[in-house]
Design a protein around this motif. Sequence first.
Motif, PDB file in Angstrom:
ATOM      1  N   SER A   1      12.609   2.559  -9.222  1.00  0.00           N
ATOM      2  CA  SER A   1      13.557   3.658  -9.405  1.00  0.00           C
ATOM      3  C   SER A   1      13.115   4.834  -8.558  1.00  0.00           C
ATOM      4  O   SER A   1      11.934   4.982  -8.244  1.00  0.00           O
ATOM      5  CB  SER A   1      13.626   4.072 -10.886  1.00  0.00           C
ATOM      6  OG  SER A   1      12.375   4.553 -11.334  1.00  0.00           O
ATOM      7  N   GLY A   2      14.057   5.680  -8.192  1.00  0.00           N
ATOM      8  CA  GLY A   2      13.743   6.846  -7.375  1.00  0.00           C
ATOM      9  C   GLY A   2      14.196   6.658  -5.947  1.00  0.00           C
ATOM     10  O   GLY A   2      14.780   5.638  -5.568  1.00  0.00           O
ATOM     11  N   GLN A   3      13.919   7.672  -5.142  1.00  0.00           N
ATOM     12  CA  GLN A   3      14.367   7.690  -3.758  1.00  0.00           C
ATOM     13  C   GLN A   3      13.507   6.781  -2.887  1.00  0.00           C
ATOM     14  O   GLN A   3      12.281   6.916  -2.863  1.00  0.00           O
ATOM     15  CB  GLN A   3      14.310   9.118  -3.206  1.00  0.00           C
ATOM     16  CG  GLN A   3      14.768   9.259  -1.769  1.00  0.00           C
ATOM     17  CD  GLN A   3      16.232   8.884  -1.587  1.00  0.00           C
ATOM     18  OE1 GLN A   3      17.081   9.273  -2.388  1.00  0.00           O
ATOM     19  NE2 GLN A   3      16.537   8.145  -0.539  1.00  0.00           N
TER      20      GLN A   3
ATOM     21  N   PHE B   1       0.811  -1.216   0.000  1.00  0.00           N
ATOM     22  CA  PHE B   1       0.000   0.000   0.000  1.00  0.00           C
ATOM     23  C   PHE B   1       0.846   1.269   0.000  1.00  0.00           C
ATOM     24  O   PHE B   1       0.778   2.097   0.915  1.00  0.00           O
ATOM     25  CB  PHE B   1      -0.985  -0.036   1.162  1.00  0.00           C
ATOM     26  CG  PHE B   1      -1.940  -1.199   1.062  1.00  0.00           C
ATOM     27  CD1 PHE B   1      -2.832  -1.299   0.010  1.00  0.00           C
ATOM     28  CD2 PHE B   1      -1.920  -2.220   2.003  1.00  0.00           C
ATOM     29  CE1 PHE B   1      -3.699  -2.377  -0.105  1.00  0.00           C
ATOM     30  CE2 PHE B   1      -2.784  -3.297   1.908  1.00  0.00           C
ATOM     31  CZ  PHE B   1      -3.671  -3.377   0.853  1.00  0.00           C
ATOM     32  N   SER B   2       1.663   1.415  -1.033  1.00  0.00           N
ATOM     33  CA  SER B   2       2.376   2.657  -1.314  1.00  0.00           C
ATOM     34  C   SER B   2       2.823   2.606  -2.761  1.00  0.00           C
ATOM     35  O   SER B   2       2.650   1.587  -3.443  1.00  0.00           O
ATOM     36  CB  SER B   2       3.586   2.854  -0.396  1.00  0.00           C
ATOM     37  OG  SER B   2       4.693   2.085  -0.837  1.00  0.00           O
ATOM     38  N   LEU B   3       3.393   3.701  -3.228  1.00  0.00           N
ATOM     39  CA  LEU B   3       3.973   3.739  -4.562  1.00  0.00           C
ATOM     40  C   LEU B   3       5.476   3.529  -4.415  1.00  0.00           C
ATOM     41  O   LEU B   3       6.241   4.471  -4.250  1.00  0.00           O
ATOM     42  CB  LEU B   3       3.662   5.085  -5.236  1.00  0.00           C
ATOM     43  CG  LEU B   3       2.170   5.347  -5.497  1.00  0.00           C
ATOM     44  CD1 LEU B   3       1.961   6.774  -5.989  1.00  0.00           C
ATOM     45  CD2 LEU B   3       1.610   4.349  -6.492  1.00  0.00           C
ATOM     46  N   LEU B   4       5.877   2.281  -4.428  1.00  0.00           N
ATOM     47  CA  LEU B   4       7.289   1.955  -4.233  1.00  0.00           C
ATOM     48  C   LEU B   4       8.168   2.644  -5.281  1.00  0.00           C
ATOM     49  O   LEU B   4       7.744   2.818  -6.428  1.00  0.00           O
ATOM     50  CB  LEU B   4       7.480   0.440  -4.300  1.00  0.00           C
ATOM     51  CG  LEU B   4       6.879  -0.351  -3.137  1.00  0.00           C
ATOM     52  CD1 LEU B   4       6.939  -1.843  -3.421  1.00  0.00           C
ATOM     53  CD2 LEU B   4       7.592  -0.034  -1.828  1.00  0.00           C
ATOM     54  N   PRO B   5       9.381   3.093  -4.841  1.00  0.00           N
ATOM     55  CA  PRO B   5      10.076   2.746  -3.595  1.00  0.00           C
ATOM     56  C   PRO B   5       9.732   3.617  -2.376  1.00  0.00           C
ATOM     57  O   PRO B   5      10.437   3.547  -1.374  1.00  0.00           O
ATOM     58  CB  PRO B   5      11.542   2.934  -3.982  1.00  0.00           C
ATOM     59  CG  PRO B   5      11.528   4.053  -4.959  1.00  0.00           C
ATOM     60  CD  PRO B   5      10.273   3.839  -5.773  1.00  0.00           C
TER      61      PRO B   5
ATOM     62  N   THR C   1      11.728  -4.605  -2.244  1.00  0.00           N
ATOM     63  CA  THR C   1      12.652  -4.096  -3.264  1.00  0.00           C
ATOM     64  C   THR C   1      12.384  -4.639  -4.663  1.00  0.00           C
ATOM     65  O   THR C   1      13.022  -4.213  -5.622  1.00  0.00           O
ATOM     66  CB  THR C   1      14.101  -4.453  -2.889  1.00  0.00           C
ATOM     67  OG1 THR C   1      14.200  -5.879  -2.718  1.00  0.00           O
ATOM     68  CG2 THR C   1      14.516  -3.756  -1.606  1.00  0.00           C
ATOM     69  N   GLY C   2      11.467  -5.595  -4.806  1.00  0.00           N
ATOM     70  CA  GLY C   2      11.283  -6.278  -6.076  1.00  0.00           C
ATOM     71  C   GLY C   2      10.683  -5.412  -7.166  1.00  0.00           C
ATOM     72  O   GLY C   2      10.123  -4.333  -6.905  1.00  0.00           O
ATOM     73  N   PRO C   3      10.771  -5.859  -8.428  1.00  0.00           N
ATOM     74  CA  PRO C   3      10.222  -5.105  -9.549  1.00  0.00           C
ATOM     75  C   PRO C   3       8.694  -5.021  -9.476  1.00  0.00           C
ATOM     76  O   PRO C   3       8.027  -5.938  -9.002  1.00  0.00           O
ATOM     77  CB  PRO C   3      10.680  -5.900 -10.774  1.00  0.00           C
ATOM     78  CG  PRO C   3      10.927  -7.284 -10.259  1.00  0.00           C
ATOM     79  CD  PRO C   3      11.403  -7.123  -8.855  1.00  0.00           C
ATOM     80  N   VAL C   4       8.157  -3.915  -9.981  1.00  0.00           N
ATOM     81  CA  VAL C   4       6.728  -3.621  -9.855  1.00  0.00           C
ATOM     82  C   VAL C   4       5.984  -4.008 -11.131  1.00  0.00           C
ATOM     83  O   VAL C   4       6.355  -3.608 -12.232  1.00  0.00           O
ATOM     84  CB  VAL C   4       6.518  -2.120  -9.550  1.00  0.00           C
ATOM     85  CG1 VAL C   4       5.030  -1.776  -9.542  1.00  0.00           C
ATOM     86  CG2 VAL C   4       7.157  -1.763  -8.213  1.00  0.00           C
ATOM     87  N   HIS C   5       4.913  -4.761 -10.971  1.00  0.00           N
ATOM     88  CA  HIS C   5       4.079  -5.168 -12.108  1.00  0.00           C
ATOM     89  C   HIS C   5       3.064  -4.092 -12.477  1.00  0.00           C
ATOM     90  O   HIS C   5       2.796  -3.851 -13.657  1.00  0.00           O
ATOM     91  CB  HIS C   5       3.331  -6.456 -11.777  1.00  0.00           C
ATOM     92  CG  HIS C   5       4.173  -7.682 -11.841  1.00  0.00           C
ATOM     93  ND1 HIS C   5       4.372  -8.392 -13.001  1.00  0.00           N
ATOM     94  CD2 HIS C   5       4.876  -8.337 -10.886  1.00  0.00           C
ATOM     95  CE1 HIS C   5       5.142  -9.432 -12.766  1.00  0.00           C
ATOM     96  NE2 HIS C   5       5.472  -9.427 -11.480  1.00  0.00           N
TER      97      HIS C   5
END
Length: 306
Positions: free
Chosen positions: A194-196, A108-112, A144-148
Amino acid sequence: MRLVVAGTPDVALAPLEALLASRHEVVAVLTRPDAAAGRGRRQAASPVARRARELGLPVLQPARPRGAEFLAELRSYAPDACPVVAYGALVPAEALAVPRLGWLNLHFSLLPAWRGAAPVQRAVMAGDEVTGACVFQLEEGLDTGPVHASLREPVGARDTAGDLLDRLAVSGARLLVDVLDALEDGTAAATPQSGQATLAPKIDVAEARVDWTASAVHVDRLVRGCTPDPGAWTTFRGERVKLGPVVPAEGPDLAPGGVLVEKKRVLVGTGAGVVALGTVQAAGKKAMGASDWARGTRPQPGEEFA
């Protein structure tokens, strides 16, 4: 696809129901062991465990999801994928390798942004105007995994963490089903984060204590971010008092923690501005409106929350 669904608290129920209604087959549920709950501290099953048992689904409750017995049981269900929603324990590499398509975590966030156990609470406390949910491929690192796939959700000015979680659980459930459909169809594509990165560790009881020297804005955010769990609190006359959401308000200058009882509201001073109390819950009592609390407690001039 055959699914073993991992989840524990109430927020995992909407995704579980969506998966049950999907074209996929939920063959078992993985959840945390029964734990002490309530005033009597009696052992109680998690919301997900209770719902799974109502449905007649097998329930896996390992103390740690790395033991040989658990891994053998997980393999016996031959899952194609394991969707995860707020399971509450790290999944080791041995378990990650069991389903052929891996573990898909609804976060429930916009990773990272806000990696960790309390992403929604931290977003509210930080004053974020937008948050969201995403489905990512679980790996050994912390979120930390890739986002689908992901979705965005505005944070309302009066939203509590509970309000926001309720909405994200429903919209995130649809997102999770869409990703699983794409995986089965062979059209899924995950993108590295990607990103902070920011961290969202669990909020402990000490952090949920209101610091009245902070500004009214920050007190408001803290209380909303801690509602309903773990619950913001302060002390009055040396006893702990739990607070529901407060509202920054116009009013006379008050010392931090100073209380002013008016006809229709109860004001408390902060380091910058005042807030109007919402609900107040004294130890051993039910929550009540601030005016009702004040009529019973009768704060005297000079008394303060601490």
